[in-house]
Design a protein around this motif. Structure first.
Motif, PDB file in Angstrom:
ATOM      1  N   LEU A 118       0.836  -1.207   0.000  1.00 30.17           N
ATOM      2  CA  LEU A 118       0.000   0.000   0.000  1.00 30.17           C
ATOM      3  C   LEU A 118       0.866   1.249   0.000  1.00 30.17           C
ATOM      4  O   LEU A 118       0.627   2.187  -0.768  1.00 30.17           O
ATOM      5  CB  LEU A 118      -0.916  -0.007   1.221  1.00 30.17           C
ATOM      6  CG  LEU A 118      -1.767   1.258   1.399  1.00 30.17           C
ATOM      7  CD1 LEU A 118      -2.801   1.382   0.286  1.00 30.17           C
ATOM      8  CD2 LEU A 118      -2.445   1.274   2.759  1.00 30.17           C
ATOM      9  N   MET A 119       1.880   1.284   0.833  1.00 28.50           N
ATOM     10  CA  MET A 119       2.720   2.473   0.938  1.00 28.50           C
ATOM     11  C   MET A 119       3.483   2.737  -0.355  1.00 28.50           C
ATOM     12  O   MET A 119       3.618   3.889  -0.784  1.00 28.50           O
ATOM     13  CB  MET A 119       3.675   2.323   2.124  1.00 28.50           C
ATOM     14  CG  MET A 119       2.975   2.390   3.470  1.00 28.50           C
ATOM     15  SD  MET A 119       4.094   2.160   4.872  1.00 28.50           S
ATOM     16  CE  MET A 119       2.954   2.369   6.255  1.00 28.50           C
ATOM     17  N   GLU A 120       3.965   1.678  -0.991  1.00 31.31           N
ATOM     18  CA  GLU A 120       4.663   1.865  -2.264  1.00 31.31           C
ATOM     19  C   GLU A 120       3.732   2.441  -3.318  1.00 31.31           C
ATOM     20  O   GLU A 120       4.109   3.336  -4.083  1.00 31.31           O
ATOM     21  CB  GLU A 120       5.244   0.532  -2.735  1.00 31.31           C
ATOM     22  CG  GLU A 120       6.451   0.069  -1.924  1.00 31.31           C
ATOM     23  CD  GLU A 120       6.926  -1.312  -2.353  1.00 31.31           C
ATOM     24  OE1 GLU A 120       6.221  -1.948  -3.175  1.00 31.31           O
ATOM     25  OE2 GLU A 120       7.993  -1.745  -1.862  1.00 31.31           O
ATOM     26  N   ARG A 121       2.501   1.939  -3.350  1.00 28.31           N
ATOM     27  CA  ARG A 121       1.561   2.407  -4.380  1.00 28.31           C
ATOM     28  C   ARG A 121       1.057   3.817  -4.081  1.00 28.31           C
ATOM     29  O   ARG A 121       0.891   4.626  -5.011  1.00 28.31           O
ATOM     30  CB  ARG A 121       0.404   1.424  -4.498  1.00 28.31           C
ATOM     31  CG  ARG A 121       0.873   0.032  -4.924  1.00 28.31           C
ATOM     32  CD  ARG A 121      -0.259  -0.823  -5.355  1.00 28.31           C
ATOM     33  NE  ARG A 121      -0.873  -0.300  -6.563  1.00 28.31           N
ATOM     34  CZ  ARG A 121      -2.058  -0.719  -7.018  1.00 28.31           C
ATOM     35  NH1 ARG A 121      -2.727  -1.647  -6.368  1.00 28.31           N
ATOM     36  NH2 ARG A 121      -2.552  -0.206  -8.119  1.00 28.31           N
ATOM     37  N   LEU A 122       0.835   4.130  -2.803  1.00 28.84           N
ATOM     38  CA  LEU A 122       0.434   5.497  -2.461  1.00 28.84           C
ATOM     39  C   LEU A 122       1.558   6.474  -2.788  1.00 28.84           C
ATOM     40  O   LEU A 122       1.318   7.572  -3.300  1.00 28.84           O
ATOM     41  CB  LEU A 122       0.072   5.590  -0.979  1.00 28.84           C
ATOM     42  CG  LEU A 122      -1.180   4.859  -0.510  1.00 28.84           C
ATOM     43  CD1 LEU A 122      -1.406   5.091   0.981  1.00 28.84           C
ATOM     44  CD2 LEU A 122      -2.411   5.286  -1.301  1.00 28.84           C
ATOM     45  N   GLY A 123       2.784   6.086  -2.497  1.00 32.71           N
ATOM     46  CA  GLY A 123       3.923   6.943  -2.815  1.00 32.71           C
ATOM     47  C   GLY A 123       4.062   7.187  -4.303  1.00 32.71           C
ATOM     48  O   GLY A 123       4.363   8.299  -4.741  1.00 32.71           O
TER      49      GLY A 123
ATOM     50  N   PHE B 210       5.963   7.571   6.906  1.00 31.38           N
ATOM     51  CA  PHE B 210       5.934   7.245   5.488  1.00 31.38           C
ATOM     52  C   PHE B 210       5.257   8.353   4.688  1.00 31.38           C
ATOM     53  O   PHE B 210       5.745   8.744   3.617  1.00 31.38           O
ATOM     54  CB  PHE B 210       5.191   5.926   5.251  1.00 31.38           C
ATOM     55  CG  PHE B 210       4.741   5.766   3.831  1.00 31.38           C
ATOM     56  CD1 PHE B 210       5.659   5.446   2.838  1.00 31.38           C
ATOM     57  CD2 PHE B 210       3.422   6.000   3.471  1.00 31.38           C
ATOM     58  CE1 PHE B 210       5.260   5.349   1.518  1.00 31.38           C
ATOM     59  CE2 PHE B 210       3.019   5.907   2.155  1.00 31.38           C
ATOM     60  CZ  PHE B 210       3.938   5.575   1.178  1.00 31.38           C
ATOM     61  N   CYS B 211       4.133   8.870   5.190  1.00 35.21           N
ATOM     62  CA  CYS B 211       3.418   9.923   4.457  1.00 35.21           C
ATOM     63  C   CYS B 211       4.305  11.137   4.250  1.00 35.21           C
ATOM     64  O   CYS B 211       4.347  11.713   3.153  1.00 35.21           O
ATOM     65  CB  CYS B 211       2.139  10.313   5.204  1.00 35.21           C
ATOM     66  SG  CYS B 211       0.816   9.072   5.118  1.00 35.21           S
TER      67      CYS B 211
END
Length: 379
Positions: free
Chosen positions: A117-122, A162-163
Motif C-alpha cells: 500500500l505504501m509503495e503504491r500510495l507513494g 511514510f506519508c
C-alpha cells in the motif's frame, strides 16, 4: 464462510467477463465527466477535479456533501467496500494519471499489506497531489477499525513517517482533508513560504497570524518597505503599517482590489490570505431586512454594498490567476450566510471560501509543504 465463498465467486465471474468489480459492500461509483451516478446513498456532487477513494462508503457521501456545500466539485468517487478485486490504491493510481482529476482524496483505515500500500500510495503522490485521512490512528480508533473493516490499523507513527517521506498530505480530520484537497484543486502551488494577511478587522488578523506562526513552515513575512510605501497611498495613516495589513476601516470603493493587487504583485510575497469579505453585503442585509427598505434611497445603497463584495471576490480570483499565487479568502459568512454575495461569489469563481483564517492557514500549509516536496524531488 458463505459470504466469503459468494465474494470469491463474484470476483471469479467478474474476471471471466473481463470487468472490474468495485466492492462488494460499498456504496457505489460516481463519475461526473461521464454523468454517472451508480450509488445507493445521495448526493450527486458538482463536477470538479477531486478524485475520491474510500474504504468507508459514508465518507464518500461526506466528501460529496462538502462538495455540494462549498461548490468545489468531484471528478470521480468510489467506495471500495471490501475491495475484493480493486483497492483504494488502484483507484488512486488511476486518479494520478486521470486528466479530469487534479488531486486524489482518500480515507483508509484497515491495512492488510502495508508495504505494498505504501509503495503504491507513494507512486501516486509523485505524479499528483494526494490527500489522505486515516482512521484507526489511536488505540480506540484501531479497535473500531478492526471491527469495521476486519483488518488491523498500521502503527500510526510508522504510517505518518511514510506519508511525510512520500509527500502525501495527511489530514487530521475529514473536514481538513476535504479543504486541503479543495485547495489543491483550485489554487496554484506557492513558490515560497512568505504569506501576507490582508484584513478589514484587526482581531481576525491577529488570530490568523498566530495560526501562521504555529504552522511552522509558513512565514508571516515582514512587509517590505517599498510595499509599505505603496499601500500608504491607498490607506489612511492609521493602518497597521505591517503584516497583517489591517485596513483600519479606511476602505473606499477600490481599496481592497488595489491593495490586493499591490500585495500580489510584490516578488517577496508568495501567498495571500484575505479576511473580511462579506462585511459590506452583511450590512446591506441588515438594511434590506429593516423597516425602511426599499425607501429613502436604501435600495441603491444595498445594491452598491452587495456589488462591492462581489467585486472583491472576483478581484481575488483574477489576481490569483494572473500572478499564479494562492489567494485564500476566508470569512465565517461562508457558513453563517453562504448566500452573502462575498462567499457566494468566491464559490462562483470555482474556489473554496474558508470559514476562518485558521482553516485557510491549515490548507495553505498543506499546499506549501506539497510544493516544497515536489521542488526538492524535481517533480
Amino acid at each position: 464462510d458463505d459470504a466469503r465463498r459468494a465474494e470469491a465467486e463474484l470476483v471469479a465471474l467478474a474476471d471471466e467477463l473481463g470487468i472490474l468489480l468495485a466492492g462488494p459492500n460499498g456504496q457505489g461509483v460516481v463519475s461526473t465527466p461521464a454523468n454517472l451516478c451508480a450509488q445507493i446513498v445521495a448526493p450527486y456532487p458538482p463536477a470538479g477535479r477531486i478524485g475520491v477513494a474510500s474504504q468507508s462508503g459514508n465518507f464518500v457521501s461526506s466528501f460529496m456533501n462538502y462538495a455540494r456545500a462549498t461548490g468545489v466539485g468531484i471528478s470521480r468517487a468510489v467506495s471500495a467496500g471490501n475491495a475484493a478485486a480493486v483497492s483504494v490504491a488502484d483507484y488512486l493510481d488511476f486518479y494520478a494519471d486521470d486528466p479530469a482529476t487534479a488531486v486524489g482524496l482518500a480515507y483508509v483505515e484497515g491495512i492488510t499489506d502495508g508495504r505494498s500500500l505504501m509503495e503504491r500510495l507513494g507512486s501516486a503522490a509523485r505524479r499528483k497531489p494526494l490527500v489522505l485521512v486515516k482512521g484507526g490512528a489511536t488505540e480506540g480508533g484501531a479497535r473500531a477499525a478492526a471491527s469495521h473493516t476486519g483488518a488491523l490499523a498500521a502503527n500510526d507513527k510508522v504510517f505518518d513517517g511514510f506519508c511525510r517521506a512520500a509527500g502525501i498530505t495527511r489530514a487530521a480530520t475529514v473536514e481538513e482533508a476535504f479543504e486541503a484537497a479543495a485547495t489543491f484543486a483550485t489554487q496554484p502551488l506557492p513558490s515560497g513560504p512568505n504569506v501576507v494577511v490582508l484584513t478589514t478587522a484587526g482581531g481576525w488578523g491577529v488570530v490568523t497570524s498566530d495560526a501562521l506562526t504555529r504552522d511552522g513552515s509558513l512565514v508571516l513575512v515582514p512587509l517590505p518597505d517599498d510595499l509599505k510605501t505603496a499601500i500608504d497611498e491607498k490607506l489612511p495613516p492609521r493602518w497597521s503599517r505591517g503584516n497583517p495589513v489591517d485596513c483600519a476601516g479606511g476602505e473606499t470603493r477600490d481599496t481592497i482590489p488595489e491593495v490586493l493587487e499591490l500585495i500580489a504583485g510584490h516578488p517577496d510575497v508568495h501567498s495571500i490570505i484575505y479576511l473580511g469579505i462579506g462585511i459590506q453585503a452583511n450590512q446591506a442585509r441588515l438594511m434590506r431586512e429593516g423597516g425602511f427598505y426599499p425607501d429613502h434611497g436604501l435600495e441603491r445603497i444595498v445594491a452598491y454594498h452587495e456589488r462591492q463584495d462581489q467585486r472583491f471576490a472576483e478581484a481575488a480570483d483574477e489576481l490569483s490567476r494572473r500572478t499564479n499565487k494562492p489567494i485564500l479568502v476566508a470569512t465565517e459568512l461562508a457558513v453563517a450566510d453562504p448566500d452573502n454575495p462575498g462567499p457566494s461569489t468566491v464559490r462562483a469563481t470555482g474556489r473554496l471560501c474558508y470559514s476562518s483564517g485558521n482553516r485557510a492557514v491549515t490548507a495553505l500549509g498543506h499546499l506549501y509543504r506539497a510544493a516544497e516536496f515536489r521542488r526538492r524531488r524535481g517533480l
